[in-house]
Write an enzyme that holds these catalytic residues in place. Structure first.
Site, PDB file in Angstrom:
ATOM      1  CB  SER A  24      -0.907   0.023   1.238  1.00 11.76           C
ATOM      2  OG  SER A  24      -1.515   1.292   1.401  1.00 11.76           O
TER       3      SER A  24
ATOM      4  CE1 TYR B 260      -3.900  -1.858   5.154  1.00  4.43           C
ATOM      5  CE2 TYR B 260      -3.151   0.272   4.344  1.00  4.43           C
ATOM      6  CZ  TYR B 260      -3.649  -0.991   4.104  1.00  4.43           C
ATOM      7  OH  TYR B 260      -3.875  -1.409   2.809  1.00  4.43           O
TER       8      TYR B 260
END
Length: 247
Positions: free
Chosen positions: A142, A155
């Protein structure tokens, strides 16, 4: 159909990006194991999509956090098929919140799935691939792993770890004929963006040079490239698919 007779495992494939990736390989004639944790009905829907696209496969239930379950899932793959050619590590989750008030459980869960879970699957698969001296692993990262993402410290840390794992694992496995790479999506119209406040999403789109969200198909096409022989000299790379958001 350049993936005809190839065996592929896609973790986290019961819906969203994972489903699109699995279907993309099905369109190329692959035998796709649809990895899932708990949504067996949605995993069956993905398998049907793979078959309708022209491929074949089977559902494969396991929790990436459970090493025994992961080892058992890989053993099942090898019982059904002669070998495992490609692994797509897509399983992941987010538990957003500001660091100062983030529960320790949210930190632990995200790291255990997104990073330790990836370690567990790579560990189980790489030994088989090393013995065969061939294979391809594509990890889904990501943009949060390289750029600050306020409210996503857990995250972001997990996805930063994915990028570091990808580079080092690629260096270790390249001599065995195994290529390890990563795909780094930006904001997509599927998955986590669907659960975001629409006003926040519209503001974020203004920072994307292409002024739109990406599609799961656009990411899946890059995954397909990295898994194919067309990328036979690409090792340890993280290809960003974000419409220019991180330029």
């Amino acid at each position: 159909m350049c993936f005809s007779d190839r065996t592929i495992v896609v973790s986290g494939a019961s819906r969203g990006l994972g489903r699109v990736i699995a279907t993309t390989f099905g369109r190329e004639g692959a035998f796709v194991f649809v990895g899932y944790k708990s949504r067996s009905d949605e995993a069956e829907e993905t398998l049907n999509a793979v078959r309708q696209a022209g491929g074949d496969g089977a559902v494969l239930g396991f929790d990436v956090r459970d090493r025994t379950a992961v080892d058992g899932a890989v053993a099942k793959v090898l019982e059904i098929r002669e070998g495992l050619d490609i692994l797509i590590n897509n399983a992941g989750l987010a538990r957003d919140g500001y660091f100062a008030i983030m529960p320790a459980e949210d930190w632990d869960e995200v790291l255990s799935v997104n990073l330790t879970g990836m370690y567990n699957v790579c560990r189980a698969v790489s030994r088989h691939m090393m013995a065969r001296r061939c294979g391809a692993i594509v990890n889904i990262g990501s943009v949060a792993g390289s750029f600050a993402s306020v409210g996503q410290v857990n995250y972001a840390a997990s996805k930063g770890g994915v990028l570091a794992l990808t580079r080092t694992l690629a260096a270790e496995l390249a001599s065995y004929g195994i290529r390890v790479n990563a795909v780094v999506p930006g904001l997509l119209s599927t998955g986590m963006a669907e659960r975001m406040d629409r006003r926040v999403l519209e503001r974020k789109k203004e920072f994307i040079p292409m002024k739109r969200l990406g599609t799961a198909e656009e990411v899946a096409n890059v995954v397909r490239f990295l898994a194919s022989e067309e990328s036979s000299y690409v090792v340890g790379q993280a290809i960003t698919v974000d419409g220019g958001m991180t330029l």
